[in-house]
Motif scaffolding. Structure first.
Motif, PDB file in Angstrom:
ATOM      1  N   VAL A  42      74.555   9.337  20.205  1.00  0.00           N
ATOM      2  CA  VAL A  42      74.289   8.161  21.456  1.00  0.00           C
ATOM      3  C   VAL A  42      73.478   8.020  20.231  1.00  0.00           C
ATOM      4  O   VAL A  42      72.305   7.398  20.055  1.00  0.00           O
ATOM      5  N   LEU A  43      74.059   6.106  20.753  1.00  0.00           N
ATOM      6  CA  LEU A  43      72.836   5.364  19.963  1.00  0.00           C
ATOM      7  C   LEU A  43      71.293   4.690  21.327  1.00  0.00           C
ATOM      8  O   LEU A  43      71.867   3.612  21.840  1.00  0.00           O
ATOM      9  N   SER A  44      70.905   3.927  19.784  1.00  0.00           N
ATOM     10  CA  SER A  44      69.565   3.896  21.143  1.00  0.00           C
ATOM     11  C   SER A  44      68.688   2.504  19.927  1.00  0.00           C
ATOM     12  O   SER A  44      68.686   3.216  18.561  1.00  0.00           O
ATOM     13  N   TYR A  45      68.217   1.598  21.336  1.00  0.00           N
ATOM     14  CA  TYR A  45      67.099   0.593  20.401  1.00  0.00           C
ATOM     15  C   TYR A  45      65.587   0.951  20.930  1.00  0.00           C
ATOM     16  O   TYR A  45      65.447   1.342  21.803  1.00  0.00           O
ATOM     17  N   PRO A  46      64.819   1.069  19.801  1.00  0.00           N
ATOM     18  CA  PRO A  46      63.448   0.877  20.296  1.00  0.00           C
ATOM     19  C   PRO A  46      62.544   0.689  21.732  1.00  0.00           C
ATOM     20  O   PRO A  46      63.329  -0.259  22.046  1.00  0.00           O
ATOM     21  N   GLU A  72      65.981  18.725  17.628  1.00  0.00           N
ATOM     22  CA  GLU A  72      64.965  19.167  16.578  1.00  0.00           C
ATOM     23  C   GLU A  72      65.376  18.472  15.825  1.00  0.00           C
ATOM     24  O   GLU A  72      66.443  16.928  15.402  1.00  0.00           O
ATOM     25  N   PRO A  73      64.217  17.621  15.052  1.00  0.00           N
ATOM     26  CA  PRO A  73      64.267  15.772  14.266  1.00  0.00           C
ATOM     27  C   PRO A  73      64.752  16.189  12.789  1.00  0.00           C
ATOM     28  O   PRO A  73      65.113  17.482  12.239  1.00  0.00           O
ATOM     29  N   LYS A  74      64.914  15.404  12.694  1.00  0.00           N
ATOM     30  CA  LYS A  74      65.126  15.259  11.079  1.00  0.00           C
ATOM     31  C   LYS A  74      64.729  16.234   9.965  1.00  0.00           C
ATOM     32  O   LYS A  74      65.055  16.722   8.966  1.00  0.00           O
ATOM     33  N   GLU A  75      63.775  16.279  10.194  1.00  0.00           N
ATOM     34  CA  GLU A  75      62.266  16.733   9.113  1.00  0.00           C
ATOM     35  C   GLU A  75      60.886  17.334  10.244  1.00  0.00           C
ATOM     36  O   GLU A  75      60.736  16.450  11.060  1.00  0.00           O
ATOM     37  N   GLU A  94      55.387  20.997  25.931  1.00  0.00           N
ATOM     38  CA  GLU A  94      53.701  20.429  25.200  1.00  0.00           C
ATOM     39  C   GLU A  94      54.702  19.634  24.327  1.00  0.00           C
ATOM     40  O   GLU A  94      55.677  21.103  23.210  1.00  0.00           O
ATOM     41  N   SER A  95      55.743  19.079  23.855  1.00  0.00           N
ATOM     42  CA  SER A  95      56.144  18.038  22.883  1.00  0.00           C
ATOM     43  C   SER A  95      55.364  16.348  22.484  1.00  0.00           C
ATOM     44  O   SER A  95      54.945  16.149  23.641  1.00  0.00           O
ATOM     45  N   PRO A  96      56.536  15.699  21.331  1.00  0.00           N
ATOM     46  CA  PRO A  96      56.093  14.599  21.218  1.00  0.00           C
ATOM     47  C   PRO A  96      56.769  13.743  22.920  1.00  0.00           C
ATOM     48  O   PRO A  96      56.394  12.405  22.685  1.00  0.00           O
ATOM     49  N   LEU A  97      57.442  14.064  23.193  1.00  0.00           N
ATOM     50  CA  LEU A  97      58.334  13.347  24.378  1.00  0.00           C
ATOM     51  C   LEU A  97      57.780  13.979  25.774  1.00  0.00           C
ATOM     52  O   LEU A  97      58.315  12.833  26.686  1.00  0.00           O
ATOM     53  N   THR A 118      62.832   8.092  28.197  1.00  0.00           N
ATOM     54  CA  THR A 118      62.064   7.172  28.799  1.00  0.00           C
ATOM     55  C   THR A 118      61.406   6.249  27.428  1.00  0.00           C
ATOM     56  O   THR A 118      60.461   6.805  26.796  1.00  0.00           O
ATOM     57  N   ASP A 119      61.122   5.195  27.372  1.00  0.00           N
ATOM     58  CA  ASP A 119      60.025   3.835  25.986  1.00  0.00           C
ATOM     59  C   ASP A 119      60.767   4.599  25.123  1.00  0.00           C
ATOM     60  O   ASP A 119      60.021   4.869  24.139  1.00  0.00           O
ATOM     61  N   VAL A 120      62.026   4.975  24.144  1.00  0.00           N
ATOM     62  CA  VAL A 120      62.378   5.639  23.182  1.00  0.00           C
ATOM     63  C   VAL A 120      62.010   5.085  22.387  1.00  0.00           C
ATOM     64  O   VAL A 120      61.675   3.791  21.679  1.00  0.00           O
ATOM     65  N   ARG A 121      61.063   5.642  21.240  1.00  0.00           N
ATOM     66  CA  ARG A 121      61.044   5.551  20.214  1.00  0.00           C
ATOM     67  C   ARG A 121      61.344   6.063  18.424  1.00  0.00           C
ATOM     68  O   ARG A 121      63.116   6.475  18.303  1.00  0.00           O
ATOM     69  N   MET A 122      61.835   5.358  17.431  1.00  0.00           N
ATOM     70  CA  MET A 122      61.967   5.197  16.081  1.00  0.00           C
ATOM     71  C   MET A 122      62.075   7.078  15.916  1.00  0.00           C
ATOM     72  O   MET A 122      62.920   7.665  15.606  1.00  0.00           O
ATOM     73  N   SER A 123      60.989   7.583  16.576  1.00  0.00           N
ATOM     74  CA  SER A 123      60.060   8.860  15.779  1.00  0.00           C
ATOM     75  C   SER A 123      61.074  10.117  16.262  1.00  0.00           C
ATOM     76  O   SER A 123      60.989  10.775  15.953  1.00  0.00           O
ATOM     77  N   ASP A 124      61.634   9.162  17.533  1.00  0.00           N
ATOM     78  CA  ASP A 124      62.749  10.408  18.761  1.00  0.00           C
ATOM     79  C   ASP A 124      64.282  10.308  17.885  1.00  0.00           C
ATOM     80  O   ASP A 124      64.486  11.563  18.453  1.00  0.00           O
ATOM     81  N   GLU A 125      64.163  10.238  17.154  1.00  0.00           N
ATOM     82  CA  GLU A 125      65.813  10.348  16.193  1.00  0.00           C
ATOM     83  C   GLU A 125      65.724  11.383  15.755  1.00  0.00           C
ATOM     84  O   GLU A 125      65.351  11.969  15.393  1.00  0.00           O
TER      85      GLU A 125
END
Length: 494
Positions: A42-46, A72-75, A94-97, A118-125
């Motif tokens: 799935v592709l998305s912009y901030p 699961e983040p990349k790092e 509890e999570s960043p999302l 909602t309000d997707v952030r670059m760190s959500d990738e």
């Protein structure tokens, strides 16, 4: 020997059993994994809202107990972000999302527990896992990759450099704050190469900088070079055109000397041509002897000799300066006592010109002759006859002549000198004798006279024939003599 063969056979059967076991496990896991349907990417912009769909397609004979969404983040480590049990309400650990993630629809359906962020952030990738707890199969899952996109800012510039012998940066191109990182290529005829480096940008983006390097020369100044940036967010690669800026000292050339400066020649000119970057600021003329002849006039980059004499038998020097340095060129003038013969056109050129003139005159003469002939034909009425004259006709010796002439008196004995004799042995026989056998007879036949001028036909009874056709003259008395079955046409006067 038999013991060794038995050992080999035992090893072979053991390996076969292991391969069958691994294959069955892989097939079972594949079959189970296919029942949890998710989107691979799935592709998305901030700042946007994304939906991550999940569904259990074949639940026959299986009891769905609970579903959990895992991020699961990349790092980093896995984090549970949404949990749903049919006997309890949806829970968001509890999570960043947290506060930005929710099941959709709400309350969720266990067979299709999709989530919305909602309000997707670059760190959500990262990787998002939809995991089912089932009985008796155990846990089954599907994985979706969330790819965050950021359109980069692209720019490029040419770096002014001075011509030299070291490799330096002559152009720079960068693509900043993009995700994923962009790719940069160079298009140019200059003989150089590029180096690139990647840097971390704002909000988990990437920036890339590329530098083009070469050993600059005066010939490289003004050459075209383009930076081409390729990125996933762009429909097509972006090309940024540039021109190299290489600074160099003036390059000078003196033109105008033809090696034919003779005593007494007037108004000869030398011109100082110069190129440079930056533009040359000053032009100076001087001589190797240090003294400029009195007959010389200087105006900007031109040196004019009003009259050639022994004083101009010297070396002229032109110096041009700019911010980088000074360039010069020189010409040694040799004053001659007499004038050199001027070079004429080559023999081949002369021959070619003569042949061309001859061909042109031939074409013109032919055209004039054809025109005159055509005009004369029109004036003289030349051309094929417009009528066909009838053939001459033989008349009967007795009847025809009685109609056209008075009765012939009886011939008496005359002196031999007054009688007419034919020197021919006999009269020619022609096919005109057939005309007298016509049924109409000679009295009904029209008479034709050979060589009669236009407008004169057979005279009527009351018309007077021309003098060459009259039959009453004594000079033509011999024409009325009987000649048997042949005839001789009357004489014609021209």
């Amino acid at each position: 020997m038999a013991r060794r063969d038995a050992r080999k056979w035992h090893d072979f059967t053991g390996m076969t059993r292991l391969l069958l076991l691994v294959s069955s496990v892989l097939l079972q896991r594949g079959a189970l994994g296919q029942r949890v349907k998710v989107e691979p990417e799935v592709l998305s912009y901030p700042g946007q809202t994304v939906n991550l769909r999940c569904a259990f397609t074949d639940a026959v004979g299986i009891q769905l107990t609970m579903v959990t969404w895992i991020y699961e983040p990349k790092e980093g480590e896995r984090i549970n972000i949404a949990v749903y049990h049919p006997h309890f309400e949806a829970n968001y650990p509890e999570s960043p999302l947290k506060t930005r993630v929710s099941f959709t629809p709400s309350p969720p359906n266990l067979s299709s527990p999709s989530i919305q962020i909602t309000d997707v952030r670059m760190s959500d990738e990262g990787k998002y896992i939809c995991e089912y707890a089932t009985y008796p199969s155990g846990n089954e899952q599907g994985i979706t990759y969330l790819v965050m996109l950021a359109k980069p800012q692209n720019s490029a510039l040419a770096v002014p450099v001075e011509a030299g012998t070291k490799r330096v940066v002559v152009a720079r191109c960068q693509s900043t704050n993009g995700r994923p990182v962009a790719q940069i290529n160079w298009v140019t005829t200059a003989n150089g190469n590029a180096t690139t480096k990647t840097e971390a940008g704002a909000d988990n983006t990437k920036s890339i900088v590329s530098e083009y390097r070469l050993i600059p020369t005066a010939a490289d100044n003004g050459k075209d070079i383009s930076c081409v940036v390729t990125h996933r967010t762009q429909v097509k690669p972006e090309s940024i055109p540039l021109k190299l800026a290489v600074q160099y000292a003036p390059q000078v050339t003196i033109v105008g000397y033809d090696n034919n400066w003779y005593v007494g020649r007037t108004n000869v000119v030398l011109t100082c041509m110069a190129t440079g970057n930056p533009v040359p600021l000053s032009v100076a003329w001087k001589t190797m002897s240090g003294e400029m002849p009195d007959t010389v006039q200087i105006k900007e980059n031109q040196l004019k000799v009003l009259k050639v004499d022994e004083a101009v038998n010297t070396t002229f020097v032109c110096e041009v300066k700019n911010r980088i340095g000074t360039g010069r060129d020189q010409v040694t003038a040799l004053v001659r006592g007499t004038r050199l013969p001027e070079k004429g056109p080559t023999t081949g050129s002369i021959i070619g010109a003569i042949i061309g003139v001859i061909v042109l005159l031939a074409i013109i003469g032919t055209a004039i002759a054809m025109y005159r002939k055509h005009r004369n034909n029109k004036l003289n009425g030349d051309g094929p006859p417009k009528y066909k004259p009838p053939p001459p006709q033989k008349t009967n010796n007795s009847t025809a002549r009685q109609q056209n002439a008075a009765p012939v008196p009886t011939v008496e004995a005359t002196p031999l000198q007054n009688q007419h004799y034919s020197t021919q042995s006999g009269e020619p026989v022609t096919d005109l004798d057939a005309y007298q056998d016509d049924e109409n007879g000679p009295q009904d036949r029209e008479h034709y006279y050979a060589a009669a001028p236009t407008g004169w036909d057979d005279p009527g009874n009351e018309e007077v024939p021309p003098f060459y056709m009259r039959t009453d003259s004594s000079d033509h008395q011999g024409d009325h003599l009987s000649r048997g079955d042949s005839f001789v046409s009357p004489a014609m006067f021209v």
